[in-house]
Write a protein that holds these residues in place. Structure first.
Motif, PDB file in Angstrom:
ATOM      1  N   ASP A  77       0.871  -1.174   0.000  1.00 11.79           N
ATOM      2  CA  ASP A  77       0.000   0.000   0.000  1.00 11.79           C
ATOM      3  C   ASP A  77       0.912   1.229   0.000  1.00 11.79           C
ATOM      4  OD1 ASP A  77      -1.871   1.995   0.360  1.00 11.79           O
ATOM      5  OD2 ASP A  77      -2.525   1.313   2.337  1.00 11.79           O
ATOM      6  N   VAL A  78       1.035   1.836  -1.163  1.00  6.83           N
ATOM      7  CA  VAL A  78       1.881   3.012  -1.339  1.00  6.83           C
ATOM      8  C   VAL A  78       1.007   4.131  -1.896  1.00  6.83           C
ATOM      9  CG1 VAL A  78       3.841   3.967  -2.632  1.00  6.83           C
ATOM     10  CG2 VAL A  78       3.940   1.611  -1.766  1.00  6.83           C
ATOM     11  N   ALA A  79       1.113   5.316  -1.321  1.00  3.68           N
ATOM     12  CA  ALA A  79       0.333   6.460  -1.799  1.00  3.68           C
ATOM     13  C   ALA A  79       0.647   6.715  -3.271  1.00  3.68           C
ATOM     14  CB  ALA A  79       0.655   7.705  -0.966  1.00  3.68           C
ATOM     15  N   ASP A  80      -0.381   7.067  -4.034  1.00  2.00           N
ATOM     16  CA  ASP A  80      -0.232   7.266  -5.469  1.00  2.00           C
ATOM     17  C   ASP A  80       0.879   8.252  -5.818  1.00  2.00           C
ATOM     18  OD1 ASP A  80      -2.261   5.458  -5.851  1.00  2.00           O
ATOM     19  OD2 ASP A  80      -3.810   6.989  -6.100  1.00  2.00           O
ATOM     20  N   GLU A  81       1.051   9.282  -5.023  1.00  2.00           N
ATOM     21  CA  GLU A  81       2.072  10.290  -5.345  1.00  2.00           C
ATOM     22  C   GLU A  81       3.497   9.772  -5.118  1.00  2.00           C
ATOM     23  OE1 GLU A  81       0.499  11.369  -1.162  1.00  2.00           O
ATOM     24  OE2 GLU A  81      -0.382  10.719  -3.071  1.00  2.00           O
ATOM     25  N   HIS A  82       3.641   8.615  -4.489  1.00  2.00           N
ATOM     26  CA  HIS A  82       4.972   8.043  -4.233  1.00  2.00           C
ATOM     27  C   HIS A  82       5.219   6.750  -5.009  1.00  2.00           C
ATOM     28  CE1 HIS A  82       5.676  10.959  -1.121  1.00  2.00           C
ATOM     29  NE2 HIS A  82       4.576  10.589  -0.475  1.00  2.00           N
ATOM     30  N   ASP A 108     -11.571  -2.794  -0.057  1.00  2.48           N
ATOM     31  CA  ASP A 108     -11.069  -4.139   0.234  1.00  2.48           C
ATOM     32  C   ASP A 108      -9.612  -4.374  -0.145  1.00  2.48           C
ATOM     33  OD1 ASP A 108     -13.608  -4.926   1.180  1.00  2.48           O
ATOM     34  OD2 ASP A 108     -14.278  -5.241  -0.877  1.00  2.48           O
ATOM     35  N   TRP A 109      -9.116  -3.648  -1.129  1.00  4.74           N
ATOM     36  CA  TRP A 109      -7.768  -3.916  -1.639  1.00  4.74           C
ATOM     37  C   TRP A 109      -7.005  -2.605  -1.772  1.00  4.74           C
ATOM     38  CZ3 TRP A 109      -5.196  -8.285  -1.905  1.00  4.74           C
ATOM     39  CH2 TRP A 109      -4.021  -8.335  -2.651  1.00  4.74           C
ATOM     40  N   PRO A 110      -6.201  -2.237  -0.755  1.00  2.00           N
ATOM     41  CA  PRO A 110      -5.483  -0.963  -0.782  1.00  2.00           C
ATOM     42  C   PRO A 110      -4.133  -1.027  -1.501  1.00  2.00           C
ATOM     43  CG  PRO A 110      -5.128  -2.011   1.325  1.00  2.00           C
ATOM     44  CD  PRO A 110      -6.084  -2.899   0.543  1.00  2.00           C
ATOM     45  N   SER A 127      12.276 -12.887   4.936  1.00  2.36           N
ATOM     46  CA  SER A 127      13.409 -11.971   5.034  1.00  2.36           C
ATOM     47  C   SER A 127      13.465 -11.036   3.827  1.00  2.36           C
ATOM     48  CB  SER A 127      14.710 -12.769   5.154  1.00  2.36           C
ATOM     49  OG  SER A 127      15.825 -11.912   5.131  1.00  2.36           O
ATOM     50  N   LEU A 128      13.191 -11.572   2.642  1.00  7.93           N
ATOM     51  CA  LEU A 128      13.187 -10.734   1.428  1.00  7.93           C
ATOM     52  C   LEU A 128      12.077  -9.684   1.504  1.00  7.93           C
ATOM     53  CD1 LEU A 128      13.817 -13.430  -1.333  1.00  7.93           C
ATOM     54  CD2 LEU A 128      15.474 -11.803  -0.366  1.00  7.93           C
ATOM     55  N   ALA A 129      10.893 -10.098   1.968  1.00 11.97           N
ATOM     56  CA  ALA A 129       9.787  -9.136   2.115  1.00 11.97           C
ATOM     57  C   ALA A 129      10.160  -8.051   3.130  1.00 11.97           C
ATOM     58  CB  ALA A 129       8.513  -9.860   2.533  1.00 11.97           C
ATOM     59  N   GLU A 130      10.840  -8.436   4.180  1.00 16.91           N
ATOM     60  CA  GLU A 130      11.275  -7.455   5.185  1.00 16.91           C
ATOM     61  C   GLU A 130      12.301  -6.494   4.596  1.00 16.91           C
ATOM     62  OE1 GLU A 130      11.394  -5.172   8.375  1.00 16.91           O
ATOM     63  OE2 GLU A 130       9.937  -6.768   8.047  1.00 16.91           O
ATOM     64  N   ARG A 131      13.161  -6.992   3.731  1.00 13.55           N
ATOM     65  CA  ARG A 131      14.133  -6.102   3.068  1.00 13.55           C
ATOM     66  C   ARG A 131      13.413  -5.082   2.194  1.00 13.55           C
ATOM     67  NH1 ARG A 131      18.640  -9.728   0.374  1.00 13.55           N
ATOM     68  NH2 ARG A 131      19.278  -7.705  -0.447  1.00 13.55           N
ATOM     69  N   ILE A 132      12.361  -5.518   1.496  1.00 17.11           N
ATOM     70  CA  ILE A 132      11.574  -4.560   0.706  1.00 17.11           C
ATOM     71  C   ILE A 132      10.951  -3.531   1.634  1.00 17.11           C
ATOM     72  CG2 ILE A 132       9.586  -4.243  -0.816  1.00 17.11           C
ATOM     73  CD1 ILE A 132      10.138  -7.072  -1.923  1.00 17.11           C
ATOM     74  N   ALA A 133      10.407  -3.986   2.749  1.00 13.88           N
ATOM     75  CA  ALA A 133       9.793  -3.064   3.715  1.00 13.88           C
ATOM     76  C   ALA A 133      10.812  -2.028   4.185  1.00 13.88           C
ATOM     77  CB  ALA A 133       9.221  -3.836   4.899  1.00 13.88           C
ATOM     78  N   CYS A 134      12.035  -2.460   4.426  1.00 17.56           N
ATOM     79  CA  CYS A 134      13.077  -1.516   4.864  1.00 17.56           C
ATOM     80  C   CYS A 134      13.413  -0.518   3.765  1.00 17.56           C
ATOM     81  CB  CYS A 134      14.331  -2.275   5.283  1.00 17.56           C
ATOM     82  SG  CYS A 134      14.139  -3.167   6.838  1.00 17.56           S
ATOM     83  N   VAL A 135      13.485  -0.987   2.528  1.00 13.38           N
ATOM     84  CA  VAL A 135      13.788  -0.103   1.397  1.00 13.38           C
ATOM     85  C   VAL A 135      12.672   0.929   1.213  1.00 13.38           C
ATOM     86  CG1 VAL A 135      13.929  -0.062  -1.139  1.00 13.38           C
ATOM     87  CG2 VAL A 135      15.327  -1.661   0.164  1.00 13.38           C
ATOM     88  N   LEU A 136      11.432   0.502   1.403  1.00 16.89           N
ATOM     89  CA  LEU A 136      10.301   1.418   1.243  1.00 16.89           C
ATOM     90  C   LEU A 136      10.149   2.363   2.436  1.00 16.89           C
ATOM     91  CD1 LEU A 136       7.607  -0.868  -0.389  1.00 16.89           C
ATOM     92  CD2 LEU A 136       8.886   1.005  -1.456  1.00 16.89           C
ATOM     93  N   GLY A 137      10.492   1.887   3.602  1.00 19.79           N
ATOM     94  CA  GLY A 137      10.369   2.728   4.801  1.00 19.79           C
ATOM     95  C   GLY A 137       8.965   3.276   4.958  1.00 19.79           C
ATOM     96  N   ASP A 138       8.881   4.582   5.194  1.00 18.33           N
ATOM     97  CA  ASP A 138       7.591   5.237   5.432  1.00 18.33           C
ATOM     98  C   ASP A 138       6.702   5.312   4.185  1.00 18.33           C
ATOM     99  OD1 ASP A 138       8.254   5.614   8.056  1.00 18.33           O
ATOM    100  OD2 ASP A 138       8.942   7.687   7.782  1.00 18.33           O
ATOM    101  N   LEU A 139       7.243   4.964   2.995  1.00 19.24           N
ATOM    102  CA  LEU A 139       6.412   4.970   1.786  1.00 19.24           C
ATOM    103  C   LEU A 139       5.364   3.855   1.828  1.00 19.24           C
ATOM    104  CD1 LEU A 139       8.969   5.679  -1.091  1.00 19.24           C
ATOM    105  CD2 LEU A 139       7.504   7.305   0.137  1.00 19.24           C
ATOM    106  N   SER A 140       5.650   2.801   2.592  1.00 18.51           N
ATOM    107  CA  SER A 140       4.711   1.683   2.707  1.00 18.51           C
ATOM    108  C   SER A 140       3.784   1.897   3.896  1.00 18.51           C
ATOM    109  CB  SER A 140       5.464   0.369   2.885  1.00 18.51           C
ATOM    110  OG  SER A 140       4.545  -0.673   3.186  1.00 18.51           O
ATOM    111  N   GLY A 142       1.564  -0.564   4.515  1.00 19.30           N
ATOM    112  CA  GLY A 142       1.175  -1.934   4.826  1.00 19.30           C
ATOM    113  C   GLY A 142       1.442  -2.837   3.644  1.00 19.30           C
ATOM    114  N   HIS A 143       1.504  -4.143   3.910  1.00 21.06           N
ATOM    115  CA  HIS A 143       1.751  -5.085   2.820  1.00 21.06           C
ATOM    116  C   HIS A 143       1.280  -6.489   3.200  1.00 21.06           C
ATOM    117  CE1 HIS A 143       5.294  -6.106   5.257  1.00 21.06           C
ATOM    118  NE2 HIS A 143       5.327  -7.243   4.580  1.00 21.06           N
TER     119      HIS A 143
END
Length: 159
Positions: A77-82, A108-110, A127-140, A142-143
């Motif tokens: 879930d990433v804001a459209d502007e990002h 239902d589907w953000p 672990s790979l999903a967590e690495r993506i979460a770290c790369v996205l930081g505050d841009l995410s 939720g996932h």
């Protein structure tokens, strides 16, 4: 596409639409099948790729056969502007096989950013999903990780 396929172009597409031959010199084998030189096969395929008649030339691995049992579509879930910035960050990760933007379907589907990962063990996939979460930081915001439950045959248009 700028031009129609001639008979030789069509023969090349038919000869390669299920993949290049699994031999040491695949373009030579296509040339033999079509009745032209390997250089002409390569030049024509390059032109067809440039014109859009061929979308890509690449490997389509069977991840399961290679031992990758945890193939997960991560959805974010990433804001459209990002979305462009987020997509660039995630798409640049060497373990993401493909990354793309899709419309969300609220309420239902953000999720709007999709990225595919492949792992041999669930812990590695997590672990790979967590690495993506770290790369996205505050841009995410939720996932989820949606793991494949069966193999679907991937094929393109056939002539």
């Amino acid at each position: 596409m700028t031009a129609a396929l001639d008979a030789i172009d069509r023969a090349i597409v038919v000869a390669t639409q299920d993949g290049l031959p699994l031999v040491d010199r695949p373009y030579h084998e296509v040339a033999r099948q079509v009745g032209i030189s390997p250089d002409e096969v390569m030049n024509r395929m390059d032109r067809l790729l440039h014109e859009g008649a061929i979308r890509r030339i690449g490997v389509v691995p069977n991840h399961y056969a290679l031992g990758y049992r945890f193939n997960g579509m991560t959805v974010w879930d990433v804001a459209d502007e990002h979305i462009a910035e987020a997509g660039k960050r995630v798409g640049d990760l060497d373990f993401v096989s493909h990354c793309y933007h899709r419309p969300r379907h609220l309420p239902d589907w953000p999720y709007s950013l999709f990225a595919m990962i492949h792992a041999k063990e669930k812990a590695q996939a997590d672990s790979l999903a967590e690495r993506i979460a770290c790369v996205l930081g505050d841009l995410s915001r939720g996932h989820l990780v949606l793991f494949s439950s069966r193999i679907l045959k991937k094929t393109g248009l056939r002539l």
